[in-house]
Motif scaffolding. Sequence first.
Motif, PDB file in Angstrom:
ATOM      1  N   TYR A 189       0.824  -1.211   0.000  1.00 40.66           N
ATOM      2  CA  TYR A 189       0.000   0.000   0.000  1.00 40.66           C
ATOM      3  C   TYR A 189       0.858   1.260   0.000  1.00 40.66           C
ATOM      4  CZ  TYR A 189      -3.670   3.257   1.480  1.00 40.66           C
ATOM      5  OH  TYR A 189      -4.546   4.320   1.565  1.00 40.66           O
ATOM      6  N   SER A 190       1.858   1.297   0.899  1.00 43.42           N
ATOM      7  CA  SER A 190       2.709   2.494   0.950  1.00 43.42           C
ATOM      8  C   SER A 190       3.572   2.601  -0.303  1.00 43.42           C
ATOM      9  CB  SER A 190       3.594   2.451   2.195  1.00 43.42           C
ATOM     10  OG  SER A 190       4.466   1.327   2.165  1.00 43.42           O
ATOM     11  N   GLY A 191       3.997   1.455  -0.830  1.00 44.24           N
ATOM     12  CA  GLY A 191       4.797   1.476  -2.051  1.00 44.24           C
ATOM     13  C   GLY A 191       4.025   1.982  -3.255  1.00 44.24           C
ATOM     14  N   MET A 192       2.750   1.634  -3.323  1.00 43.86           N
ATOM     15  CA  MET A 192       1.916   2.126  -4.422  1.00 43.86           C
ATOM     16  C   MET A 192       1.691   3.629  -4.305  1.00 43.86           C
ATOM     17  SD  MET A 192      -0.885  -0.966  -4.756  1.00 43.86           S
ATOM     18  CE  MET A 192      -1.830  -0.081  -6.002  1.00 43.86           C
ATOM     19  N   ASN A 193       1.537   4.109  -3.078  1.00 45.27           N
ATOM     20  CA  ASN A 193       1.314   5.547  -2.889  1.00 45.27           C
ATOM     21  C   ASN A 193       2.526   6.378  -3.295  1.00 45.27           C
ATOM     22  OD1 ASN A 193      -1.302   5.307  -1.943  1.00 45.27           O
ATOM     23  ND2 ASN A 193      -0.699   5.167   0.202  1.00 45.27           N
ATOM     24  N   THR A 194       3.714   5.810  -3.085  1.00 44.12           N
ATOM     25  CA  THR A 194       4.939   6.540  -3.416  1.00 44.12           C
ATOM     26  C   THR A 194       5.590   6.055  -4.718  1.00 44.12           C
ATOM     27  OG1 THR A 194       6.230   4.992  -2.063  1.00 44.12           O
ATOM     28  CG2 THR A 194       5.414   6.991  -0.990  1.00 44.12           C
ATOM     29  N   TYR A 195       4.938   5.111  -5.372  1.00 44.71           N
ATOM     30  CA  TYR A 195       5.449   4.501  -6.599  1.00 44.71           C
ATOM     31  C   TYR A 195       6.852   3.947  -6.377  1.00 44.71           C
ATOM     32  CZ  TYR A 195       5.655   3.577 -11.601  1.00 44.71           C
ATOM     33  OH  TYR A 195       5.729   2.945 -12.828  1.00 44.71           O
ATOM     34  N   PHE A 196       6.998   3.232  -5.271  1.00 46.33           N
ATOM     35  CA  PHE A 196       8.260   2.592  -4.909  1.00 46.33           C
ATOM     36  C   PHE A 196       8.214   1.181  -5.502  1.00 46.33           C
ATOM     37  CE2 PHE A 196      11.351   2.012  -1.076  1.00 46.33           C
ATOM     38  CZ  PHE A 196      12.330   1.577  -1.958  1.00 46.33           C
ATOM     39  N   LYS A 197       8.786   1.032  -6.686  1.00 48.99           N
ATOM     40  CA  LYS A 197       8.629  -0.201  -7.449  1.00 48.99           C
ATOM     41  C   LYS A 197       9.180  -1.427  -6.723  1.00 48.99           C
ATOM     42  CE  LYS A 197       8.922   2.162 -11.935  1.00 48.99           C
ATOM     43  NZ  LYS A 197       9.712   2.276 -13.194  1.00 48.99           N
ATOM     44  N   ALA A 198      10.394  -1.344  -6.216  1.00 48.49           N
ATOM     45  CA  ALA A 198      11.020  -2.498  -5.578  1.00 48.49           C
ATOM     46  C   ALA A 198      10.219  -2.976  -4.373  1.00 48.49           C
ATOM     47  CB  ALA A 198      12.451  -2.146  -5.159  1.00 48.49           C
ATOM     48  N   GLN A 199       9.658  -2.050  -3.623  1.00 51.97           N
ATOM     49  CA  GLN A 199       8.881  -2.419  -2.435  1.00 51.97           C
ATOM     50  C   GLN A 199       7.599  -3.135  -2.830  1.00 51.97           C
ATOM     51  OE1 GLN A 199       8.885  -0.013   1.173  1.00 51.97           O
ATOM     52  NE2 GLN A 199       6.679   0.274   0.908  1.00 51.97           N
ATOM     53  N   VAL A 200       6.905  -2.609  -3.827  1.00 54.46           N
ATOM     54  CA  VAL A 200       5.656  -3.235  -4.280  1.00 54.46           C
ATOM     55  C   VAL A 200       5.908  -4.643  -4.798  1.00 54.46           C
ATOM     56  CG1 VAL A 200       3.784  -3.103  -5.973  1.00 54.46           C
ATOM     57  CG2 VAL A 200       4.558  -1.030  -4.813  1.00 54.46           C
ATOM     58  N   LEU A 201       6.916  -4.804  -5.645  1.00 57.64           N
ATOM     59  CA  LEU A 201       7.197  -6.110  -6.236  1.00 57.64           C
ATOM     60  C   LEU A 201       7.682  -7.105  -5.181  1.00 57.64           C
ATOM     61  CD1 LEU A 201       7.410  -7.882  -8.747  1.00 57.64           C
ATOM     62  CD2 LEU A 201       9.748  -7.040  -9.061  1.00 57.64           C
ATOM     63  N   THR A 202       8.585  -6.676  -4.324  1.00 53.39           N
ATOM     64  CA  THR A 202       9.129  -7.583  -3.312  1.00 53.39           C
ATOM     65  C   THR A 202       8.044  -8.065  -2.364  1.00 53.39           C
ATOM     66  OG1 THR A 202      11.267  -6.435  -3.404  1.00 53.39           O
ATOM     67  CG2 THR A 202      10.842  -7.838  -1.491  1.00 53.39           C
ATOM     68  N   ALA A 203       7.222  -7.157  -1.872  1.00 51.59           N
ATOM     69  CA  ALA A 203       6.151  -7.538  -0.952  1.00 51.59           C
ATOM     70  C   ALA A 203       5.131  -8.440  -1.636  1.00 51.59           C
ATOM     71  CB  ALA A 203       5.464  -6.287  -0.406  1.00 51.59           C
ATOM     72  N   SER A 204       4.838  -8.174  -2.893  1.00 48.96           N
ATOM     73  CA  SER A 204       3.884  -9.008  -3.630  1.00 48.96           C
ATOM     74  C   SER A 204       4.426 -10.417  -3.829  1.00 48.96           C
ATOM     75  CB  SER A 204       3.566  -8.368  -4.988  1.00 48.96           C
ATOM     76  OG  SER A 204       3.004  -7.084  -4.838  1.00 48.96           O
ATOM     77  N   VAL A 205       5.700 -10.510  -4.191  1.00 52.47           N
ATOM     78  CA  VAL A 205       6.319 -11.826  -4.387  1.00 52.47           C
ATOM     79  C   VAL A 205       6.354 -12.600  -3.073  1.00 52.47           C
ATOM     80  CG1 VAL A 205       8.483 -13.002  -4.938  1.00 52.47           C
ATOM     81  CG2 VAL A 205       7.672 -11.138  -6.390  1.00 52.47           C
ATOM     82  N   LEU A 206       6.646 -11.925  -1.978  1.00 49.64           N
ATOM     83  CA  LEU A 206       6.684 -12.597  -0.677  1.00 49.64           C
ATOM     84  C   LEU A 206       5.298 -13.128  -0.289  1.00 49.64           C
ATOM     85  CD1 LEU A 206       9.085 -10.295   1.377  1.00 49.64           C
ATOM     86  CD2 LEU A 206       9.502 -12.639   0.617  1.00 49.64           C
ATOM     87  N   CYS A 207       4.242 -12.415  -0.658  1.00 45.62           N
ATOM     88  CA  CYS A 207       2.875 -12.909  -0.408  1.00 45.62           C
ATOM     89  C   CYS A 207       2.647 -14.229  -1.135  1.00 45.62           C
ATOM     90  CB  CYS A 207       1.844 -11.879  -0.866  1.00 45.62           C
ATOM     91  SG  CYS A 207       1.629 -10.476   0.234  1.00 45.62           S
ATOM     92  N   VAL A 208       3.090 -14.280  -2.388  1.00 47.55           N
ATOM     93  CA  VAL A 208       2.945 -15.511  -3.175  1.00 47.55           C
ATOM     94  C   VAL A 208       3.755 -16.641  -2.551  1.00 47.55           C
ATOM     95  CG1 VAL A 208       3.340 -16.571  -5.429  1.00 47.55           C
ATOM     96  CG2 VAL A 208       2.496 -14.222  -5.293  1.00 47.55           C
ATOM     97  N   VAL A 209       4.965 -16.319  -2.107  1.00 48.30           N
ATOM     98  CA  VAL A 209       5.830 -17.332  -1.492  1.00 48.30           C
ATOM     99  C   VAL A 209       5.180 -17.885  -0.220  1.00 48.30           C
ATOM    100  CG1 VAL A 209       8.031 -17.716  -0.323  1.00 48.30           C
ATOM    101  CG2 VAL A 209       7.959 -16.402  -2.451  1.00 48.30           C
ATOM    102  N   ILE A 210       4.623 -17.007   0.604  1.00 50.60           N
ATOM    103  CA  ILE A 210       3.956 -17.458   1.834  1.00 50.60           C
ATOM    104  C   ILE A 210       2.794 -18.383   1.497  1.00 50.60           C
ATOM    105  CG2 ILE A 210       2.542 -16.695   3.782  1.00 50.60           C
ATOM    106  CD1 ILE A 210       4.253 -14.175   3.917  1.00 50.60           C
TER     107      ILE A 210
END
Length: 225
Positions: free
Chosen positions: A181-202
């Motif tokens: 959520y915070s990464g999307m608000n600031t367009y922080f690409k690495a944060q959005v992708l990393t957190a999304s991938v970790l969700c899939v991994v979990i």
Amino acid sequence: MTATPDDCLARNEWICGDYLSSRREILLDAVVQHVQLTSVSVLVGLAIALPLAVLGHRWGWAAGPVLAVTTILYTIPSLAMFSLLLPLYGLSSTLVVAGLVLYSLTLLVRNVLAGLRAVPEDTRQAARGMGYGPVRQLLTVELPLALPAVMAGLRIATVSAVSLVTVGAIVGFGGLGNLIYSGMNTYFKAQVLTASVLCVVIAVVADLFLLGVQRLITPWTRARP
């Protein structure tokens, strides 16, 4: 001309090793919160779903209302669900857990009920002929035979909960969803992708873990060579 930044964080790239190394503790805290919210929600949901399914199985007339109520709960949008629960729990992790528990009931109750209904009638009659009472028959005969269906529902509910936890970011308790959520608000690409991938991994790890547990506690379902 403006020089190109030397590091991937400054260039705001999607894949960035510097992000992983510099935000390791933040990511770990988010993963821990995500797993905790998921685990508590599914376990509480299972504890509620089991007696509801048994009730629906023992008294056939109760199955319809139980399934209807849990299905209606599942159709409520997550934002609306959290809004309805907000006066009860406030802005807390309990609010997220309560919402996820209600969502998990549909999947868990249906599968537990389906598993109980799939127990052969001659098996029940044999148990009664051996002097088994209703409670003993349920605990030692019906529920063990229903385990494959129960575990299938538990796996689906767990993977679904991993995804829905991210919505808890709207109240500040979303695990990896907070970073997305915070990464999307600031367009922080690495944060959005990393957190999304970790969700899939979990989700994948949780599903494989439950699959292993299922195979361990239901050895009779394994295919014989």
